[in-house]
Write a protein that holds these residues in place. Sequence first.
Motif, PDB file in Angstrom:
ATOM      1  N   PHE A  32      24.657  12.742  34.231  1.00 49.24           N
ATOM      2  CA  PHE A  32      25.436  13.952  34.492  1.00 49.24           C
ATOM      3  C   PHE A  32      24.547  15.185  34.438  1.00 49.24           C
ATOM      4  N   ASP A  33      23.585  15.193  33.518  1.00 41.88           N
ATOM      5  CA  ASP A  33      22.645  16.310  33.438  1.00 41.88           C
ATOM      6  C   ASP A  33      21.834  16.418  34.727  1.00 41.88           C
ATOM      7  N   ARG A  34      21.351  15.276  35.230  1.00 42.05           N
ATOM      8  CA  ARG A  34      20.578  15.289  36.481  1.00 42.05           C
ATOM      9  C   ARG A  34      21.447  15.727  37.656  1.00 42.05           C
ATOM     10  N   TYR A  35      22.658  15.221  37.690  1.00 41.29           N
ATOM     11  CA  TYR A  35      23.594  15.582  38.767  1.00 41.29           C
ATOM     12  C   TYR A  35      23.907  17.078  38.731  1.00 41.29           C
ATOM     13  N   HIS A  36      24.172  17.611  37.544  1.00 37.76           N
ATOM     14  CA  HIS A  36      24.491  19.030  37.424  1.00 37.76           C
ATOM     15  C   HIS A  36      23.297  19.894  37.782  1.00 37.76           C
ATOM     16  N   HIS A  37      22.113  19.464  37.374  1.00 37.15           N
ATOM     17  CA  HIS A  37      20.901  20.217  37.714  1.00 37.15           C
ATOM     18  C   HIS A  37      20.691  20.241  39.231  1.00 37.15           C
ATOM     19  N   ALA A  38      20.933  19.111  39.892  1.00 38.56           N
ATOM     20  CA  ALA A  38      20.783  19.054  41.340  1.00 38.56           C
ATOM     21  C   ALA A  38      21.772  20.000  42.028  1.00 38.56           C
ATOM     22  N   LEU A  39      22.993  20.060  41.516  1.00 40.25           N
ATOM     23  CA  LEU A  39      23.972  20.990  42.086  1.00 40.25           C
ATOM     24  C   LEU A  39      23.527  22.434  41.901  1.00 40.25           C
ATOM     25  N   GLU A  40      23.011  22.745  40.706  1.00 39.72           N
ATOM     26  CA  GLU A  40      22.537  24.107  40.448  1.00 39.72           C
ATOM     27  C   GLU A  40      21.428  24.491  41.422  1.00 39.72           C
ATOM     28  N   VAL A  41      20.502  23.587  41.653  1.00 40.48           N
ATOM     29  CA  VAL A  41      19.381  23.877  42.546  1.00 40.48           C
ATOM     30  C   VAL A  41      19.868  24.124  43.968  1.00 40.48           C
ATOM     31  N   ARG A  42      20.815  23.320  44.420  1.00 39.34           N
ATOM     32  CA  ARG A  42      21.274  23.414  45.803  1.00 39.34           C
ATOM     33  C   ARG A  42      22.298  24.512  46.034  1.00 39.34           C
ATOM     34  N   LEU A  43      23.125  24.814  45.027  1.00 41.45           N
ATOM     35  CA  LEU A  43      24.267  25.700  45.250  1.00 41.45           C
ATOM     36  C   LEU A  43      24.207  27.019  44.491  1.00 41.45           C
ATOM     37  N   SER A  44      23.170  27.237  43.706  1.00 43.68           N
ATOM     38  CA  SER A  44      23.114  28.448  42.888  1.00 43.68           C
ATOM     39  C   SER A  44      23.133  29.729  43.721  1.00 43.68           C
ATOM     40  N   GLY A  45      22.721  29.640  44.987  1.00 42.43           N
ATOM     41  CA  GLY A  45      22.715  30.823  45.843  1.00 42.43           C
ATOM     42  C   GLY A  45      24.060  31.121  46.479  1.00 42.43           C
ATOM     43  N   ARG A  46      25.025  30.199  46.356  1.00 45.51           N
ATOM     44  CA  ARG A  46      26.349  30.404  46.946  1.00 45.51           C
ATOM     45  C   ARG A  46      27.197  31.288  46.036  1.00 45.51           C
ATOM     46  N   ALA A  47      27.952  32.183  46.638  1.00 48.16           N
ATOM     47  CA  ALA A  47      28.747  33.135  45.860  1.00 48.16           C
ATOM     48  C   ALA A  47      29.816  32.436  45.030  1.00 48.16           C
ATOM     49  N   TRP A  48      30.364  31.331  45.547  1.00 50.20           N
ATOM     50  CA  TRP A  48      31.469  30.672  44.856  1.00 50.20           C
ATOM     51  C   TRP A  48      31.006  29.797  43.691  1.00 50.20           C
ATOM     52  N   TRP A  49      29.697  29.491  43.640  1.00 51.99           N
ATOM     53  CA  TRP A  49      29.215  28.568  42.615  1.00 51.99           C
ATOM     54  C   TRP A  49      29.355  29.136  41.207  1.00 51.99           C
ATOM     55  N   ASP A  50      28.993  30.392  41.020  1.00 46.63           N
ATOM     56  CA  ASP A  50      28.958  30.983  39.683  1.00 46.63           C
ATOM     57  C   ASP A  50      30.352  31.408  39.248  1.00 46.63           C
ATOM     58  N   GLY A  51      31.174  30.439  38.871  1.00 46.74           N
ATOM     59  CA  GLY A  51      32.535  30.722  38.434  1.00 46.74           C
ATOM     60  C   GLY A  51      33.378  29.464  38.373  1.00 46.74           C
ATOM     61  N   LYS A  52      34.671  29.647  38.428  1.00 45.69           N
ATOM     62  CA  LYS A  52      35.594  28.525  38.272  1.00 45.69           C
ATOM     63  C   LYS A  52      35.492  27.528  39.414  1.00 45.69           C
ATOM     64  N   ALA A  53      35.255  28.023  40.629  1.00 44.32           N
ATOM     65  CA  ALA A  53      35.138  27.111  41.768  1.00 44.32           C
ATOM     66  C   ALA A  53      33.944  26.182  41.591  1.00 44.32           C
ATOM     67  N   GLY A  54      32.845  26.708  41.105  1.00 42.89           N
ATOM     68  CA  GLY A  54      31.673  25.873  40.872  1.00 42.89           C
ATOM     69  C   GLY A  54      31.925  24.825  39.809  1.00 42.89           C
ATOM     70  N   LEU A  55      32.646  25.211  38.755  1.00 45.21           N
ATOM     71  CA  LEU A  55      32.964  24.261  37.692  1.00 45.21           C
ATOM     72  C   LEU A  55      33.884  23.161  38.207  1.00 45.21           C
ATOM     73  N   VAL A  56      34.890  23.542  38.977  1.00 41.77           N
ATOM     74  CA  VAL A  56      35.813  22.549  39.539  1.00 41.77           C
ATOM     75  C   VAL A  56      35.054  21.571  40.430  1.00 41.77           C
ATOM     76  N   PHE A  57      34.150  22.086  41.248  1.00 47.80           N
ATOM     77  CA  PHE A  57      33.366  21.215  42.120  1.00 47.80           C
ATOM     78  C   PHE A  57      32.482  20.279  41.302  1.00 47.80           C
ATOM     79  N   THR A  58      31.878  20.817  40.236  1.00 44.55           N
ATOM     80  CA  THR A  58      31.011  20.001  39.380  1.00 44.55           C
ATOM     81  C   THR A  58      31.753  18.792  38.826  1.00 44.55           C
ATOM     82  N   LEU A  59      32.964  19.021  38.323  1.00 41.61           N
ATOM     83  CA  LEU A  59      33.727  17.958  37.680  1.00 41.61           C
ATOM     84  C   LEU A  59      34.472  17.086  38.682  1.00 41.61           C
ATOM     85  N   ALA A  60      34.810  17.645  39.843  1.00 38.57           N
ATOM     86  CA  ALA A  60      35.639  16.912  40.803  1.00 38.57           C
ATOM     87  C   ALA A  60      34.927  15.679  41.338  1.00 38.57           C
ATOM     88  N   VAL A  61      33.627  15.778  41.596  1.00 37.80           N
ATOM     89  CA  VAL A  61      32.908  14.665  42.219  1.00 37.80           C
ATOM     90  C   VAL A  61      32.929  13.405  41.346  1.00 37.80           C
TER      91      VAL A  61
END
Length: 229
Positions: A32-61
């Motif tokens: 899960f740590d590796r998966y979350h880190h990969a998401l951060e690297v790929r999506l950190s530049g997206r406006a929706w990532w830094d907030g509830k939408a990013g958290l929902v996406f993280t857990l939804a997969v």
Amino acid sequence: MSLISLLLALSIVRGSEYAPGGMVRFCSLAWFDRYHHALEVRLSGRAWWDGKAGLVFTLAVPLLLLILAGYLLAHLHVAVAYLLGLIVLVYSIGPDMNGLFRQYVQAMGSHDNTAEIDIRTDIEARLLIARGEADQRTVLAAFICYAHVRLFGVIFWFVVLDAVGALLFCLTVRLLEKYRDIHGHYAAAVCELYCISSWPGHRHASWPWPVLLPAACPMRWPRLGEGLG
């Protein structure tokens, strides 16, 4: 069926005391740590990532993958799907902490300061005590907090949402561990989700042992509307 699953899972966790290393490896959340880190690297530049939408996406997969696996296994055989739920429940509860608690008590009784300090360092990491604050009173309170929130929280959400609920709470606590010293919209979303899901961990007034808890509870148990700092 839920009661049988809970009894079996708790028996397995309790029996894991005799093979603690294997249980720790089995319950590792490194994936899960590796998966979350990969998401951060790929999506950190997206406006929706830094907030509830990013958290929902993280857990939804991972949760959707678990639901899909359960659905497919149920069509194969209901017993296989049940076994998957039991494995996820054991995984979400995590290793038995009795061994670590006994080591700490023995170190205190033997007055071995070096061993006690080493164990406290491990306890700080595993029980989410603020760094450098693992005195004896805080450590004992931390074990109580851990048992109440981690164990009872997983059980509660397993009863409500089956294996998906147990894994959801487990991953939420993992994210809280990672973001406890970080400020930001994503960290605030993690805090809010934890406060909602940690039944009834964040409601201090409902605890039967408020006297044992230090002013700054070991995990700093955030309340709704508060940050993690």
